[in-house]
Design a protein around this motif. Structure first.
Motif, PDB file in Angstrom:
ATOM      1  N   GLN A 164      37.195  -2.926  44.977  1.00 27.03           N
ATOM      2  CA  GLN A 164      37.961  -3.620  43.945  1.00 27.03           C
ATOM      3  C   GLN A 164      38.965  -4.594  44.545  1.00 27.03           C
ATOM      4  N   TYR A 165      39.092  -5.741  43.870  1.00 29.57           N
ATOM      5  CA  TYR A 165      40.196  -6.664  44.134  1.00 29.57           C
ATOM      6  C   TYR A 165      40.989  -6.789  42.849  1.00 29.57           C
ATOM      7  N   LEU A 166      42.303  -6.596  42.916  1.00 30.90           N
ATOM      8  CA  LEU A 166      43.178  -6.688  41.748  1.00 30.90           C
ATOM      9  C   LEU A 166      44.236  -7.757  41.996  1.00 30.90           C
ATOM     10  N   HIS A 212      46.773  -8.532  39.644  1.00 31.98           N
ATOM     11  CA  HIS A 212      48.027  -8.366  38.919  1.00 31.98           C
ATOM     12  C   HIS A 212      48.546  -6.928  38.852  1.00 31.98           C
ATOM     13  N   PRO A 215      44.931  -0.676  40.467  1.00 33.34           N
ATOM     14  CA  PRO A 215      43.736  -0.220  39.732  1.00 33.34           C
ATOM     15  C   PRO A 215      43.967   1.117  39.042  1.00 33.34           C
ATOM     16  N   VAL A 255      40.201  -0.828  48.089  1.00 32.96           N
ATOM     17  CA  VAL A 255      41.011  -1.613  47.157  1.00 32.96           C
ATOM     18  C   VAL A 255      41.742  -2.716  47.907  1.00 32.96           C
ATOM     19  N   LEU A 280      44.673  -5.451  47.097  1.00 38.46           N
ATOM     20  CA  LEU A 280      45.702  -5.810  46.124  1.00 38.46           C
ATOM     21  C   LEU A 280      46.303  -7.158  46.483  1.00 38.46           C
ATOM     22  N   VAL A 333      50.866  -7.855  43.038  1.00 46.03           N
ATOM     23  CA  VAL A 333      50.852  -6.493  42.491  1.00 46.03           C
ATOM     24  C   VAL A 333      52.059  -5.706  42.989  1.00 46.03           C
ATOM     25  N   SER A 369      40.150 -10.234  38.423  1.00 48.68           N
ATOM     26  CA  SER A 369      39.865  -9.073  39.265  1.00 48.68           C
ATOM     27  C   SER A 369      38.356  -8.973  39.458  1.00 48.68           C
ATOM     28  N   THR A 382      35.219  -6.105  40.785  1.00 53.29           N
ATOM     29  CA  THR A 382      34.768  -4.788  41.240  1.00 53.29           C
ATOM     30  C   THR A 382      33.292  -4.866  41.590  1.00 53.29           C
TER      31      THR A 382
END
Length: 314
Positions: free
Chosen positions: A104-106, A108, A111, A160, A162, A166, A211, A213
């Motif tokens: 995953q890349y987030l 804001h 996750p 992950v 971030l 974030v 984002s 995934t």
């Protein structure tokens, strides 16, 4: 069948009918079942009628045990809570529940799999589609329940990335954010969880503003999922998924190494959220009104009158 409820209407209705059938077969009243599961009798009524909030995972487990349902209600529960979400979210949840690896890349937020309950509550409380306090509790329960997969025997590898943003936005206030950052540090110690930070200095990239995934599935295939504030898209075409997987690998290469990422998280926790004060919304409103009052030609005196403008001498 529960009176007036068709079990084919929804999975929540099917769940309610099963609870009522098992309860009556056991010779229990709703009040008695409520006492056994530590809820009021009206909550049992809501579940049997498929009204109100859907049952939490904990309540489904308690009902299953009290009614000796042999995991029937526990197994049905994931489908009941997914039903509350749009089709594309349901599909993503179902795939995530059996993925062997989750990348995953987030941009804001933290996750959902790594959120603390107060952090998740703060995020869910401002959702545009939120209709009631019951719905908030339902969604919060569902989000927390999904985290149990990280502790199970079939737990997936979780990687992950971030965005630095974030770490800098104090969701829920400084105390909530400090605890959330501490949670990130703790979970990153787990051998199956890797956390990286993509610093502001990296600049633009292929998933800026959203984002991404990428899910590795048991059959060896991959699925990608992109999401914004109010939309999401599940991508299953192999060629397109492959492009998103490459995009993720580029982000992983550009992000700080894991040990440097944890140092940045510690720094954010100590510098940005240590004894931080966030001006409340009402205080900001009063300050804005004061600034507007002072921006006119005549400034208000302490007594409320206007300061007379000076006139040129004749």
């Amino acid at each position: 069948m529960a009176k007036g409820i068709d079990p084919q209407e929804s999975l929540a209705a099917l769940f309610g009918c099963r609870v009522r059938k098992l309860r009556t077969a056991a010779g229990l009243t709703q009040a008695e079942l409520g006492r056994m599961t530590h809820v009021v009798s009206t909550r049992i009524t809501q579940i049997e009628r498929a009204s109100g909030a859907r049952p939490s995972q904990e309540l489904a487990q308690a009902l299953d045990a009290a009614l000796v349902a042999d995991d029937l209600l526990v197994d049905l529960w994931p489908y009941v809570y997914r039903e509350a979400f749009p089709d594309w979210v349901q599909a993503f949840m179902a795939l995530s529940a059996r993925a062997t690896a989750i990348r995953q890349y987030l941009a804001h937020v933290v996750p959902g799999l790594l959120q603390t309950e107060p952090y998740a509550r703060a995020l869910l409380s401002v959702g545009r589609t939120l209709k009631s306090e019951e719905q908030l509790e339902e969604r919060l329960s569902a989000r927390m329940a999904r985290q149990t997969r990280l502790r199970g025997a079939d737990r997936p590898e979780l990687w992950v990335i971030l965005d630095e943003a974030v770490l800098r936005r104090p969701v829920g206030g400084p105390d909530v954010m400090r605890d959330q950052l501490a949670r990130l540090l703790a979970t990153a110690e787990e051998p199956h969880i890797t956390v990286q930070v993509l610093p502001f200095a990296h600049g633009e990239h292929g998933v800026l503003g959203g984002s991404l995934t990428v899910l590795d599935l048991p059959d060896g295939t991959e699925t990608a999922y992109t999401e914004g504030a109010h939309y999401g898209q599940l991508i299953e075409d192999p060629e397109e998924v492959g492009r998103f997987a490459v995009t993720y690998d580029l982000l992983r290469a550009a992000a700080l190494p894991p040990h440097m990422s944890l140092d940045m998280i510690r720094s954010a926790m100590e510098d940005n959220h240590h004894d931080a004060t966030v001006v409340s919304r009402s205080d900001r409103r009063r300050l804005a009104q004061k600034q507007l009052q002072q921006s006119g030609r005549g400034r208000l005196r302490r007594g409320g009158g206007r300061t007379p403008r000076s006139r040129p001498r004749p």
